[in-house]
Write a protein that holds these residues in place. Structure first.
Motif, PDB file in Angstrom:
ATOM      1  N   ILE A   1      82.053  52.927  40.081  1.00 12.49           N
ATOM      2  CA  ILE A   1      81.091  53.655  40.913  1.00 12.49           C
ATOM      3  C   ILE A   1      81.870  54.671  41.748  1.00 12.49           C
ATOM      4  O   ILE A   1      82.796  54.305  42.471  1.00 12.49           O
ATOM      5  N   PHE A   2      81.515  55.941  41.637  1.00 12.88           N
ATOM      6  CA  PHE A   2      82.199  56.986  42.400  1.00 12.88           C
ATOM      7  C   PHE A   2      81.703  57.010  43.852  1.00 12.88           C
ATOM      8  O   PHE A   2      80.495  56.856  44.123  1.00 12.88           O
ATOM      9  N   LEU A   3      82.665  57.201  44.799  1.00  5.55           N
ATOM     10  CA  LEU A   3      82.374  57.417  46.218  1.00  5.55           C
ATOM     11  C   LEU A   3      82.686  58.873  46.518  1.00  5.55           C
ATOM     12  O   LEU A   3      83.810  59.325  46.269  1.00  5.55           O
ATOM     13  N   THR A   4      81.711  59.617  47.047  1.00  7.87           N
ATOM     14  CA  THR A   4      81.947  61.053  47.200  1.00  7.87           C
ATOM     15  C   THR A   4      81.009  61.676  48.224  1.00  7.87           C
ATOM     16  O   THR A   4      79.943  61.121  48.539  1.00  7.87           O
ATOM     17  N   VAL A   5      81.459  62.815  48.731  1.00 11.59           N
ATOM     18  CA  VAL A   5      80.587  63.623  49.588  1.00 11.59           C
ATOM     19  C   VAL A   5      79.840  64.658  48.751  1.00 11.59           C
ATOM     20  O   VAL A   5      78.962  65.347  49.225  1.00 11.59           O
ATOM     21  N   LYS A   6      80.253  64.772  47.463  1.00 12.09           N
ATOM     22  CA  LYS A   6      79.613  65.736  46.583  1.00 12.09           C
ATOM     23  C   LYS A   6      78.227  65.255  46.175  1.00 12.09           C
ATOM     24  O   LYS A   6      78.020  64.069  45.951  1.00 12.09           O
ATOM     25  N   SER A   7      77.337  66.182  46.054  1.00 10.79           N
ATOM     26  CA  SER A   7      75.977  65.809  45.639  1.00 10.79           C
ATOM     27  C   SER A   7      75.419  66.753  44.587  1.00 10.79           C
ATOM     28  O   SER A   7      74.225  66.718  44.280  1.00 10.79           O
ATOM     29  N   ASP A   8      76.292  67.619  44.038  1.00  8.48           N
ATOM     30  CA  ASP A   8      75.819  68.542  43.003  1.00  8.48           C
ATOM     31  C   ASP A   8      75.533  67.788  41.709  1.00  8.48           C
ATOM     32  O   ASP A   8      76.249  66.849  41.338  1.00  8.48           O
ATOM     33  N   VAL A   9      74.486  68.243  41.013  1.00  7.37           N
ATOM     34  CA  VAL A   9      74.104  67.614  39.738  1.00  7.37           C
ATOM     35  C   VAL A   9      75.238  67.740  38.724  1.00  7.37           C
ATOM     36  O   VAL A   9      75.500  66.806  37.951  1.00  7.37           O
TER      37      VAL A   9
END
Length: 541
Positions: free
Chosen positions: A82-90
């Motif tokens: 599961i990736f943890l990220t601040v990115k939210s781009d499709v």
């Protein structure tokens, strides 16, 4: 207590590591890595993590590269990431999924979302692991089974046998009510004749009492025949063709069939008992007759005219409606005719296919005629179908002839009697033991009774006793009849042993080599038992 699952958290920022560890540490074993290289090292350590929470934005090696390496390594490719990220781009999410990730959790973290997604993917991972293990086990079993099958047609034989058994069980269900009815009638006769015989004996009317007892014996024999026929029909054994007289076998099947036919169906039977013998399996002949007649019953919706005949027909020429092959010659022909719903031309094309049925949903399995077709053709026969929609159908089964078998008449056996012959009865059923003892006492034998195999063996081994013959029940607690016979052989004693077994019970698998002289199946007629005893004792003399 459930084993705690191992979760590897990978992030270069201590704050995020601590947040995740505090959030999940109560119910899981937490592993921590502060960079990609360390994450790869921890991931291959034994035991491997059950789930990896992987930050994307890390120096030197980002989360995408770590995920790529994990999925390319046979040891870790199964671990959900599961990736943890601040990115939210499709586009970023799609890229991560292409690399093999199973989910995304965006920062800042929502505790309920983190826990829910972690629990979901741990459950999915465990389920997939169990499924893979089951698949591996199944593949192993399939491989082992496949290795035992030398030729492809054996698979088809076994599948067809399962099909026949399934349909046979359906037929047995239909027969149950009729069999119960017949047994009630038999029991009524036995009870009635017993009461009359008891009254006659009290009144001194011995001749009348003897006649009533003969009637009881006749009724008991009818019950025995009914049981034998039902047991034979119910056994799911492979085909064993033998030389048989078809009229007698078909008569037995009709006896089982009549109680399940409605009163509004007129059932006419014409059997030519002079038809030649054929090569056929007796049980499967029962099944063929049952299937054809039950199908005819259903086609008539409970009322109409059903006719069954057996004849010999010479110089027959025709085409098989099932296999489409031409045939010619002399045949024994079984013909079943009804005036029911008949079949359309389209239905005729598929009528012998497995699972094809013209009945309403839930009213039929579509296996009956497929089973008939398979059985008939395995016995080198053919089928002709004549049908008209809304008028009825006729099924003709043509069986090839064989030369009449010449049988040697059975040898007459003179009963041996006298006080010099000692017989040991071994059974845990007191009623059976006392019945046989009375029969043997009348014939002049000296009889001993033991209730267990061990007690019998102790008596046989005793120097003070002398036993000429043993009659033992196969199904006993502790030592079975077969085991007692083997024990007699082990003691180097030359002693004839008759083993009595139940139909449908524990069968005797050994015979002469195990010390068993004769196997008799219950119910045993007195004449048969006495004949076997006389034969074995005369051989010993």
């Amino acid at each position: 207590m459930n084993e705690m699952r191992r979760i590897l958290i990978v992030d270069d920022e201590r704050f995020h590591l601590n947040v995740m560890a505090d959030l999940l540490g109560e119910n899981h074993n937490i592993l921590i890595a502060k960079n990609g290289l360390r994450a790869l090292e921890v991931a291959v350590a034994s035991p491997v993590p059950d789930l990896i929470l992987l930050d994307i934005l890390m120096p030197e090696m980002d989360g995408y590269e770590v995920c790529r390496r994990l999925k390319n390594d046979e040891r870790t490719r199964h671990i959900p990431v599961i990736f943890l990220t601040v990115k939210s781009d499709v586009e970023d999410e799609a890229y991560g999924f292409d690399l093999g990730a199973v989910d995304y959790i965006t920062k800042p973290y929502s505790a309920p979302i983190v826990k829910a997604r972690v629990m979901t993917h741990l459950a999915l991972s465990r389920a997939l692991c169990e499924l893979e293990q089951q698949n591996e086990l199944l593949e192993k079993r399939v491989s082992e089974r496949t290795q035992e099958i030398v030729q492809a047609h054996e698979i088809q034989e076994k599948l067809q046998l399962c099909l026949q058994r399934a349909h046979k069980m359906e037929s047995i269900g239909l027969l149950a009510g009729g069999i119960a009815h017949d047994f009630n009638n038999i029991l009524t006769a036995v009870e009635g004749f017993s009461s009359i015989a008891k009254y006659d004996l009290q009144a001194g009317e011995y001749e009348s009492a003897e006649q009533n007892i003969d009637d009881i014996v006749t009724a008991s024999g009818r019950a025995s025949e009914l049981v034998q026929q039902l047991l034979a029909f119910s056994r799911g054994v492979p085909s064993k063709p033998q030389v048989v007289q078809p009229a007698g076998i078909i008569s037995e099947a009709i006896t089982l069939l009549r109680p399940v036919l409605p009163a509004l169906i007129r059932f006419d039977v014409s059997l030519d008992e002079a038809v030649p013998d054929i090569l056929f399996d007796k049980v499967q002949m029962h099944q063929v007759v049952m299937n054809l007649c039950i199908n005819a019953r259903d086609a008539m919706n409970g009322q109409g005219h059903l006719a069954l005949s057996l004849t010999r027909q010479q110089k027959v020429k025709g085409k098989c409606s099932a296999c489409q092959n031409d045939f010619e010659g002399d045949f024994v022909v079984l013909e079943v005719t009804d005036n029911g719903s008949g079949l359309s031309e389209e239905q005729v094309k598929n009528i012998f296919d497995p699972f094809f049925t013209t009945k309403a949903e839930g009213k039929g399995t579509g296996m009956g005629l497929s089973v008939v077709n398979d059985i008939v053709h395995k016995h080198q026969g053919h089928i002709q179908l004549e049908t008209t929609l809304n008028q009825g159908s006729t099924f003709k089964l043509l069986f090839p002839l064989i030369p009449v078998a010449t049988e040697t008449p059975p040898r007459a056996i003179a009963y041996l009697s006298g006080p010099d012959k000692n017989i040991l009865l071994v059974s845990d059923d007191v009623g059976v033991s006392m019945l046989w003892k009375e029969l043997l006492d009348v014939s002049g034998y000296q009889v001993s009774i033991r209730n267990t195999g061990q007690e019998a063996l102790d008596l046989i081994k005793s120097p003070a006793s002398y036993i000429d013959l043993v009659i033992v029940d196969q199904s006993m607690k502790g030592m079975s009849g077969e085991e007692l016979a083997a024990a007699v052989v082990a003691e180097e004693l030359e002693l004839p042993v008759i083993v009595c077994e139940n139909n449908g019970g524990v069968e005797v698998v050994g015979h002469n080599s195990m010390g068993v002289s004769t196997i008799l199946r219950k119910p045993i007629q007195s004449e048969v038992l006495m004949g076997e005893i006389s034969s074995l004792l005369s051989t010993e003399d």
